[in-house]
Motif scaffolding. Structure first.
Motif, PDB file in Angstrom:
ATOM      1  N   THR A   1      -6.113 -10.740  15.154  1.00 53.33           N
ATOM      2  CA  THR A   1      -7.315 -10.779  14.490  1.00 53.33           C
ATOM      3  C   THR A   1      -7.185  -9.739  13.337  1.00 53.33           C
ATOM      4  N   GLY A   2      -8.200  -9.468  12.357  1.00 53.63           N
ATOM      5  CA  GLY A   2      -8.187  -8.694  11.433  1.00 53.63           C
ATOM      6  C   GLY A   2      -7.358  -9.069  10.335  1.00 53.63           C
ATOM      7  N   ARG A   3      -6.525  -8.128   9.526  1.00 51.30           N
ATOM      8  CA  ARG A   3      -5.895  -8.347   8.200  1.00 51.30           C
ATOM      9  C   ARG A   3      -4.561  -7.834   8.368  1.00 51.30           C
ATOM     10  N   GLY A   4      -3.878  -8.565   8.083  1.00 50.80           N
ATOM     11  CA  GLY A   4      -2.147  -8.175   8.069  1.00 50.80           C
ATOM     12  C   GLY A   4      -2.169  -7.046   7.070  1.00 50.80           C
ATOM     13  N   ILE A   5      -2.435  -7.210   5.655  1.00 49.06           N
ATOM     14  CA  ILE A   5      -2.329  -6.180   4.719  1.00 49.06           C
ATOM     15  C   ILE A   5      -3.477  -6.346   3.736  1.00 49.06           C
ATOM     16  N   PHE A   6      -4.184  -5.288   3.538  1.00 49.37           N
ATOM     17  CA  PHE A   6      -5.789  -5.298   3.057  1.00 49.37           C
ATOM     18  C   PHE A   6      -5.464  -4.304   1.817  1.00 49.37           C
ATOM     19  N   LEU A   7      -5.963  -5.010   0.635  1.00 47.95           N
ATOM     20  CA  LEU A   7      -6.117  -4.236  -0.579  1.00 47.95           C
ATOM     21  C   LEU A   7      -7.601  -4.140  -0.934  1.00 47.95           C
ATOM     22  N   ASN A   8      -8.022  -3.005  -1.002  1.00 58.84           N
ATOM     23  CA  ASN A   8      -9.459  -3.220  -1.344  1.00 58.84           C
ATOM     24  C   ASN A   8      -9.693  -2.166  -2.448  1.00 58.84           C
ATOM     25  N   ASN A   9      -9.937  -2.523  -3.420  1.00 52.34           N
ATOM     26  CA  ASN A   9     -10.358  -1.722  -4.680  1.00 52.34           C
ATOM     27  C   ASN A   9      -9.082  -1.004  -5.186  1.00 52.34           C
ATOM     28  N   PHE A  10      -7.971  -1.520  -5.338  1.00 52.52           N
ATOM     29  CA  PHE A  10      -6.780  -0.941  -5.699  1.00 52.52           C
ATOM     30  C   PHE A  10      -6.346  -1.524  -7.064  1.00 52.52           C
ATOM     31  N   THR A  11      -5.445  -1.007  -7.875  1.00 51.95           N
ATOM     32  CA  THR A  11      -4.686  -1.365  -8.874  1.00 51.95           C
ATOM     33  C   THR A  11      -3.435  -1.100  -9.124  1.00 51.95           C
ATOM     34  N   ASN A  12      -2.536  -1.858  -9.371  1.00 49.18           N
ATOM     35  CA  ASN A  12      -1.185  -1.653  -9.786  1.00 49.18           C
ATOM     36  C   ASN A  12      -0.417  -1.309  -8.471  1.00 49.18           C
ATOM     37  N   VAL A  13      -0.840  -2.056  -7.612  1.00 48.90           N
ATOM     38  CA  VAL A  13       0.177  -2.044  -6.374  1.00 48.90           C
ATOM     39  C   VAL A  13       0.844  -3.402  -6.072  1.00 48.90           C
ATOM     40  N   THR A  14       2.279  -2.777  -5.679  1.00 51.19           N
ATOM     41  CA  THR A  14       3.055  -4.039  -5.450  1.00 51.19           C
ATOM     42  C   THR A  14       3.509  -4.207  -3.902  1.00 51.19           C
ATOM     43  N   ILE A  15       3.307  -5.278  -3.427  1.00 51.75           N
ATOM     44  CA  ILE A  15       3.616  -5.662  -1.792  1.00 51.75           C
ATOM     45  C   ILE A  15       4.603  -6.536  -1.932  1.00 51.75           C
ATOM     46  N   GLN A  16       5.761  -6.218  -1.174  1.00 55.29           N
ATOM     47  CA  GLN A  16       7.010  -6.931  -1.385  1.00 55.29           C
ATOM     48  C   GLN A  16       7.778  -7.071   0.000  1.00 55.29           C
ATOM     49  N   ASN A  17       8.268  -8.285   0.100  1.00 50.08           N
ATOM     50  CA  ASN A  17       9.081  -8.740   1.357  1.00 50.08           C
ATOM     51  C   ASN A  17       8.434  -8.429   2.749  1.00 50.08           C
ATOM     52  N   CYS A  18       7.230  -8.737   2.693  1.00 49.60           N
ATOM     53  CA  CYS A  18       6.483  -8.778   4.170  1.00 49.60           C
ATOM     54  C   CYS A  18       6.306 -10.083   4.640  1.00 49.60           C
ATOM     55  N   ASN A  19       6.494 -10.113   5.957  1.00 50.72           N
ATOM     56  CA  ASN A  19       6.127 -11.091   6.856  1.00 50.72           C
ATOM     57  C   ASN A  19       4.824 -10.837   7.646  1.00 50.72           C
ATOM     58  N   ILE A  20       3.946 -11.723   7.348  1.00 51.10           N
ATOM     59  CA  ILE A  20       2.509 -11.522   8.360  1.00 51.10           C
ATOM     60  C   ILE A  20       2.166 -12.713   9.083  1.00 51.10           C
ATOM     61  N   LEU A  21       1.946 -12.373  10.351  1.00 50.97           N
ATOM     62  CA  LEU A  21       1.845 -13.346  11.281  1.00 50.97           C
ATOM     63  C   LEU A  21       0.711 -13.175  12.385  1.00 50.97           C
ATOM     64  N   ASN A  22      -0.122 -14.216  12.568  1.00 55.19           N
ATOM     65  CA  ASN A  22      -0.811 -14.086  13.794  1.00 55.19           C
ATOM     66  C   ASN A  22      -2.034 -13.036  13.580  1.00 55.19           C
ATOM     67  N   TYR A  23      -2.580 -12.941  12.307  1.00 55.51           N
ATOM     68  CA  TYR A  23      -3.839 -12.228  12.140  1.00 55.51           C
ATOM     69  C   TYR A  23      -4.886 -13.251  11.988  1.00 55.51           C
ATOM     70  N   THR A  24      -6.022 -12.688  11.164  1.00 56.32           N
ATOM     71  CA  THR A  24      -6.973 -13.672  10.694  1.00 56.32           C
ATOM     72  C   THR A  24      -6.816 -13.891   9.360  1.00 56.32           C
ATOM     73  N   TYR A  25      -6.596 -12.723   8.549  1.00 56.51           N
ATOM     74  CA  TYR A  25      -5.979 -13.039   7.314  1.00 56.51           C
ATOM     75  C   TYR A  25      -4.715 -12.303   7.126  1.00 56.51           C
ATOM     76  N   GLY A  26      -3.676 -13.146   6.568  1.00 58.06           N
ATOM     77  CA  GLY A  26      -2.546 -12.404   6.372  1.00 58.06           C
ATOM     78  C   GLY A  26      -2.523 -11.398   5.230  1.00 58.06           C
ATOM     79  N   PHE A  27      -2.804 -11.863   4.031  1.00 59.07           N
ATOM     80  CA  PHE A  27      -3.071 -10.781   2.916  1.00 59.07           C
ATOM     81  C   PHE A  27      -4.484 -10.939   2.233  1.00 59.07           C
ATOM     82  N   HIS A  28      -4.923  -9.770   2.238  1.00 58.91           N
ATOM     83  CA  HIS A  28      -6.444  -9.713   1.745  1.00 58.91           C
ATOM     84  C   HIS A  28      -6.574  -8.894   0.694  1.00 58.91           C
ATOM     85  N   LEU A  29      -6.856  -9.298  -0.687  1.00 60.18           N
ATOM     86  CA  LEU A  29      -7.174  -8.559  -1.633  1.00 60.18           C
ATOM     87  C   LEU A  29      -8.718  -8.715  -2.020  1.00 60.18           C
ATOM     88  N   ASN A  30      -9.113  -7.465  -2.306  1.00 61.62           N
ATOM     89  CA  ASN A  30     -10.618  -7.616  -2.453  1.00 61.62           C
ATOM     90  C   ASN A  30     -10.945  -6.721  -3.687  1.00 61.62           C
TER      91      ASN A  30
END
Length: 211
Positions: A1-30
């Motif tokens: 459950t939950g989020r594998g990676i969650f960016l909330n109110n961020f700017t100029n972030v780089t996310i690279q070479n990640c494998n996200i499995l078996n969450y509710t959301y893999g990558f969530h940008l808000n």
């Protein structure tokens, strides 16, 4: 459950070479702006592989969404670019452009083998460029639209096989309207162009080519 990676109110972030499995959301940008996701995979997540929510001007390069509910989901998000990416075997939608998502570009991307729709759009003014999906697995709501474009390369040579420079290449659409007129360079090619195949407006197809 939950989020594998969650960016909330961020700017100029780089996310690279990640494998996200078996969450509710893999990558969530808000509420994010101008972030970059490169070479990531979201697999077997119970909702969205990549959920872009209330987020603008983000760049997603070479990402894969496999066997989630939705592969790439844009909700109330504008001016994002999804490029060189792959959405496969998602149980609902491969690419989901939800209401109020506008001016997003999907480039060199494949959506395939979705159980529901490869593309579902209730957003406006989104564009697919050189991207592949099953046209029989597309839903566009009555107030939505998107445009499909492809790369066009034109090469001119003579009967001896030599490159021809300064040859005029003029392209017309199906209505006889001139799209462009360019001269070939020394290598015989014009600069690669984006040409429109069709607009899908409220589920109706308006073609610009004979094919």
């Amino acid at each position: 459950t939950g989020r594998g990676i969650f960016l909330n109110n961020f700017t100029n972030v780089t996310i690279q070479n990640c494998n996200i499995l078996n969450y509710t959301y893999g990558f969530h940008l808000n509420l994010t702006v101008k972030n970059t996701l490169i070479n990531n995979t979201a697999r077997n997540n119970s909702d969205d592989g990549f959920f872009i929510e209330d987020s603008n001007n983000n760049l997603l390069i070479s990402n894969n969404a496999i066997n989630n509910t939705n592969g790439f989901h844009f909700d109330d998000s504008d001016n994002n670019t999804l490029v060189n990416s792959f959405s496969n075997e998602n149980s609902k939608y491969g690419i989901y452009l939800e209401t109020s998502s506008t001016n997003n570009n999907i480039i060199n991307t494949v959506a395939s083998n979705s159980v529901g729709n490869d593309v579902y759009s209730s957003g406006r003014n989104n564009t697919f460029i050189n991207s592949t999906f099953d046209k029989s697995k597309v839903t566009v709501t009555a107030t939505a639209d998107f445009t499909v474009k492809w790369y066009l390369d034109v090469y001119v040579n003579d009967t001896a096989g030599n490159n021809v420079s300064s040859a005029n290449a003029t392209i017309y659409n199906v209505s006889g309207e001139r799209i462009f007129s360019l001269l070939t360079a020394s290598n015989g090619y014009i600069q690669t162009q984006n040409v429109t195949e069709y607009d899908n407006i409220g589920g109706a197809i308006y073609s610009y080519t004979n094919y």
